[in-house]
Motif scaffolding. Structure first.
Motif, PDB file in Angstrom:
ATOM      1  N   PHE A 156       0.815  -1.298   0.181  1.00  0.00           N
ATOM      2  CA  PHE A 156      -0.091   0.081   0.273  1.00  0.00           C
ATOM      3  C   PHE A 156       0.867   1.310  -0.095  1.00  0.00           C
ATOM      4  O   PHE A 156       0.470   2.393  -0.186  1.00  0.00           O
ATOM      5  CB  PHE A 156      -0.967  -0.136   1.149  1.00  0.00           C
ATOM      6  CG  PHE A 156      -0.290   0.188   2.643  1.00  0.00           C
ATOM      7  CD1 PHE A 156      -0.019   1.285   3.037  1.00  0.00           C
ATOM      8  CD2 PHE A 156      -0.170  -0.919   3.341  1.00  0.00           C
ATOM      9  CE1 PHE A 156       0.613   1.412   4.192  1.00  0.00           C
ATOM     10  CE2 PHE A 156       0.216  -0.829   4.659  1.00  0.00           C
ATOM     11  CZ  PHE A 156       0.507   0.338   5.264  1.00  0.00           C
ATOM     12  N   TRP A 157       2.172   1.170   0.174  1.00  0.00           N
ATOM     13  CA  TRP A 157       3.134   2.280   0.065  1.00  0.00           C
ATOM     14  C   TRP A 157       4.511   1.997  -0.295  1.00  0.00           C
ATOM     15  O   TRP A 157       5.057   0.740  -0.078  1.00  0.00           O
ATOM     16  CB  TRP A 157       3.242   2.785   1.598  1.00  0.00           C
ATOM     17  CG  TRP A 157       4.035   4.103   1.502  1.00  0.00           C
ATOM     18  CD1 TRP A 157       3.572   5.158   1.598  1.00  0.00           C
ATOM     19  CD2 TRP A 157       5.585   4.337   1.774  1.00  0.00           C
ATOM     20  NE1 TRP A 157       4.590   6.448   1.800  1.00  0.00           N
ATOM     21  CE2 TRP A 157       5.702   5.719   1.731  1.00  0.00           C
ATOM     22  CE3 TRP A 157       6.461   3.373   1.747  1.00  0.00           C
ATOM     23  CZ2 TRP A 157       7.054   6.273   2.065  1.00  0.00           C
ATOM     24  CZ3 TRP A 157       7.956   3.881   1.795  1.00  0.00           C
ATOM     25  CH2 TRP A 157       8.027   5.372   2.096  1.00  0.00           C
ATOM     26  N   THR A 158       4.946   2.480  -1.390  1.00  0.00           N
ATOM     27  CA  THR A 158       6.141   2.030  -2.034  1.00  0.00           C
ATOM     28  C   THR A 158       7.160   3.113  -2.392  1.00  0.00           C
ATOM     29  O   THR A 158       6.823   4.471  -2.665  1.00  0.00           O
ATOM     30  CB  THR A 158       5.957   1.310  -3.361  1.00  0.00           C
ATOM     31  OG1 THR A 158       5.053   0.122  -3.143  1.00  0.00           O
ATOM     32  CG2 THR A 158       7.135   0.965  -4.241  1.00  0.00           C
ATOM     33  N   GLU A 159       8.224   3.013  -1.990  1.00  0.00           N
ATOM     34  CA  GLU A 159       9.382   4.115  -2.243  1.00  0.00           C
ATOM     35  C   GLU A 159      10.618   3.314  -3.268  1.00  0.00           C
ATOM     36  O   GLU A 159      11.243   2.614  -2.781  1.00  0.00           O
ATOM     37  CB  GLU A 159      10.029   4.688  -1.155  1.00  0.00           C
ATOM     38  CG  GLU A 159      11.113   5.728  -1.149  1.00  0.00           C
ATOM     39  CD  GLU A 159      10.447   6.795  -1.968  1.00  0.00           C
ATOM     40  OE1 GLU A 159      11.085   7.145  -3.277  1.00  0.00           O
ATOM     41  OE2 GLU A 159       9.651   7.646  -1.722  1.00  0.00           O
ATOM     42  N   THR A 160      10.677   3.964  -4.585  1.00  0.00           N
ATOM     43  CA  THR A 160      11.555   3.273  -5.220  1.00  0.00           C
ATOM     44  C   THR A 160      12.879   4.189  -5.342  1.00  0.00           C
ATOM     45  O   THR A 160      13.957   3.964  -6.353  1.00  0.00           O
ATOM     46  CB  THR A 160      11.172   2.958  -6.614  1.00  0.00           C
ATOM     47  OG1 THR A 160      10.538   3.978  -7.328  1.00  0.00           O
ATOM     48  CG2 THR A 160      10.020   2.055  -6.386  1.00  0.00           C
ATOM     49  N   ASP A 211      16.317  -2.030  -7.983  1.00  0.00           N
ATOM     50  CA  ASP A 211      15.461  -1.772  -9.230  1.00  0.00           C
ATOM     51  C   ASP A 211      15.728  -0.310  -9.528  1.00  0.00           C
ATOM     52  O   ASP A 211      15.732   0.530  -9.123  1.00  0.00           O
ATOM     53  CB  ASP A 211      13.917  -1.808  -8.441  1.00  0.00           C
ATOM     54  CG  ASP A 211      12.810  -2.026  -9.567  1.00  0.00           C
ATOM     55  OD1 ASP A 211      12.937  -2.729 -10.408  1.00  0.00           O
ATOM     56  OD2 ASP A 211      11.962  -1.548  -9.240  1.00  0.00           O
ATOM     57  N   GLY A 212      15.361  -0.338 -11.064  1.00  0.00           N
ATOM     58  CA  GLY A 212      15.594   0.985 -11.677  1.00  0.00           C
ATOM     59  C   GLY A 212      16.955   1.463 -11.787  1.00  0.00           C
ATOM     60  O   GLY A 212      18.032   0.835 -11.597  1.00  0.00           O
ATOM     61  N   THR A 213      17.221   2.719 -11.681  1.00  0.00           N
ATOM     62  CA  THR A 213      18.554   3.561 -11.685  1.00  0.00           C
ATOM     63  C   THR A 213      19.189   3.975 -10.417  1.00  0.00           C
ATOM     64  O   THR A 213      20.129   4.278 -10.506  1.00  0.00           O
ATOM     65  CB  THR A 213      18.641   4.413 -12.933  1.00  0.00           C
ATOM     66  OG1 THR A 213      17.641   5.600 -12.634  1.00  0.00           O
ATOM     67  CG2 THR A 213      18.287   3.798 -14.403  1.00  0.00           C
ATOM     68  N   ASP A 214      18.223   4.284  -9.638  1.00  0.00           N
ATOM     69  CA  ASP A 214      18.500   5.016  -8.416  1.00  0.00           C
ATOM     70  C   ASP A 214      18.320   4.410  -7.074  1.00  0.00           C
ATOM     71  O   ASP A 214      17.365   3.598  -7.086  1.00  0.00           O
ATOM     72  CB  ASP A 214      17.982   6.474  -8.226  1.00  0.00           C
ATOM     73  CG  ASP A 214      18.200   7.571  -9.373  1.00  0.00           C
ATOM     74  OD1 ASP A 214      19.569   7.299 -10.043  1.00  0.00           O
ATOM     75  OD2 ASP A 214      17.392   8.197  -9.754  1.00  0.00           O
ATOM     76  N   SER A 215      18.980   4.800  -6.095  1.00  0.00           N
ATOM     77  CA  SER A 215      19.073   4.154  -4.817  1.00  0.00           C
ATOM     78  C   SER A 215      18.918   5.368  -3.767  1.00  0.00           C
ATOM     79  O   SER A 215      19.193   6.239  -3.998  1.00  0.00           O
ATOM     80  CB  SER A 215      19.828   2.837  -4.506  1.00  0.00           C
ATOM     81  OG  SER A 215      21.333   3.407  -4.860  1.00  0.00           O
ATOM     82  N   MET A 216      19.011   4.996  -2.271  1.00  0.00           N
ATOM     83  CA  MET A 216      19.297   6.204  -1.296  1.00  0.00           C
ATOM     84  C   MET A 216      20.596   5.807  -0.476  1.00  0.00           C
ATOM     85  O   MET A 216      20.551   4.784   0.130  1.00  0.00           O
ATOM     86  CB  MET A 216      18.031   6.195  -0.442  1.00  0.00           C
ATOM     87  CG  MET A 216      18.285   7.273   0.425  1.00  0.00           C
ATOM     88  SD  MET A 216      16.683   7.185   1.645  1.00  0.00           S
ATOM     89  CE  MET A 216      16.963   5.784   2.642  1.00  0.00           C
TER      90      MET A 216
END
Length: 235
Positions: free
Chosen positions: A40-44, A71-76
Motif C-alpha cells: 500500500f506504500w512504495t518508495e523506489t 530496481d531501476g537506476t537510483d537508490s538512497m
C-alpha cells in the motif's frame, strides 16, 4: 440420460478437486496461489520529488545514488548523520521489505545505524531494525521493540546486497513486536531470523525513518522499500 448428466458433473468436479480452482493441493496441504499481497506504500527513489516517490517529512539523504540499486537506476545513500522520515497510513501492523547494502565501513566501533525505524504519530519510537557494528570488522543486523529486549545479531558483509522483511505489530502494553527475515535470494519463508517481542509503545505505527548514527564514515544504501498489510513471501 441420467448417466450422461452424472458423467458430465464428474468431469467438471474432478479438475476442481485436483487443482482446487485457485489453490494447489499437494499431499493434502492447501496453499494459496493467488499471488503476493500488494504493497500500500512504495518508495523506489525513482520519483520526481527530488528523487523520492513520496514526499518525506524531512530528509538529508541522497535519494539519487546510482550504485547498489535493486530496481531501476537510483537508490538512497545514507552516510554521516543523514536521515529521512516519511508519514504513512496509520497501522496496527505492517510488513516492510527493502534492499540493504553496507557500502563503506569506517574505523569506529559500537555504532548502531537505524536502517528502518517505526514511529508513532508523535515521532516516538515503537521499534527499530539496526545495523550494529560492535567492531570495525563485524556487521550485525539486530531488532529491538522500544522498551523491550533487543535481539541477537545476524552477521552480514559489506558490499553485499541483502533483502530484508521487517514485521512490526503494536501491542497492548508490553508485547509490541518486531521481527526480521534476512535473505540474499529474496525468499521470506519459515520463521523470522531475529525478533524482539516485549516492547512498551502500544501506539499505532504512523511513520518510517532511516538514520545514520553519526559522522563515523559508515555508509549504507537502501532501495525498493515496500509496505504491506500482510506478509509477502518474496521480495
Amino acid at each position: 440420460m441420467k448417466k450422461w448428466i452424472v458423467l458430465a458433473l464428474a468431469l467438471l468436479l474432478i479438475p476442481a478437486l485436483v487443482w482446487g480452482w485457485g489453490t494447489v493441493i499437494i499431499s493434502g496441504n492447501v496453499t494459496e496461489s493467488s499471488g503476493e499481497p500488494t504493497p500500500f506504500w512504495t518508495e523506489t527513489f525513482e520519483g520526481s520529488n527530488n528523487g523520492f516517490d513520496n514526499t518525506p517529512d524531512s530528509y538529508t539523504t541522497n535519494p539519487d545514488y546510482t550504485s547498489y540499486t535493486c530496481d531501476g537506476t537510483d537508490s538512497m545513500e545514507v552516510s554521516n548523520s543523514e536521515t529521512v522520515t516519511w508519514t504513512i497510513t496509520n497501522s496496527d501492523e505492517i510488513y516492510v521489505s527493502f534492499c540493504l547494502t553496507v557500502s563503506e565501513v569506517g574505523a569506529f566501533s559500537n555504532m548502531k545505524h537505524r536502517v528502518m525505524r517505526f514511529l508513532d504519530g508523535s515521532s516516538n519510537v515503537i521499534a527499530t531494525c539496526c545495523l550494529h557494528k560492535p567492531s570495525p570488522s563485524i556487521l550485525n543486523i539486530i531488532v529491538v521493540a522500544d522498551g523491550g529486549t533487543g535481539s541477537s545479531g545476524i552477521s552480514i558483509n559489506s558490499g553485499v546486497s541483502y533483502k530484508l522483511l521487517i514485521h512490526c505489530k503494536k501491542g497492548t502494553g508490553s508485547d509490541t513486536l518486531i521481527e526480521c527475515w534476512i535473505t540474499m535470494d529474496g525468499e521470506f519463508s519459515g520463521s523470522p531470523d531475529i525478533s524482539s517481542e516485549d516492547g512498551t509503545n502500544s501506539n499505532q505505527i504512523t511513520k518510517l525513518a532511516v538514520a545514520n548514527a553519526g559522522n563515523y564514515n559508515d555508509t549504507f544504501v537502501e532501495d525498493k522499500i515496500r509496505v504491506y498489510s500482510s506478509k509477502p513471501t518474496n521480495f
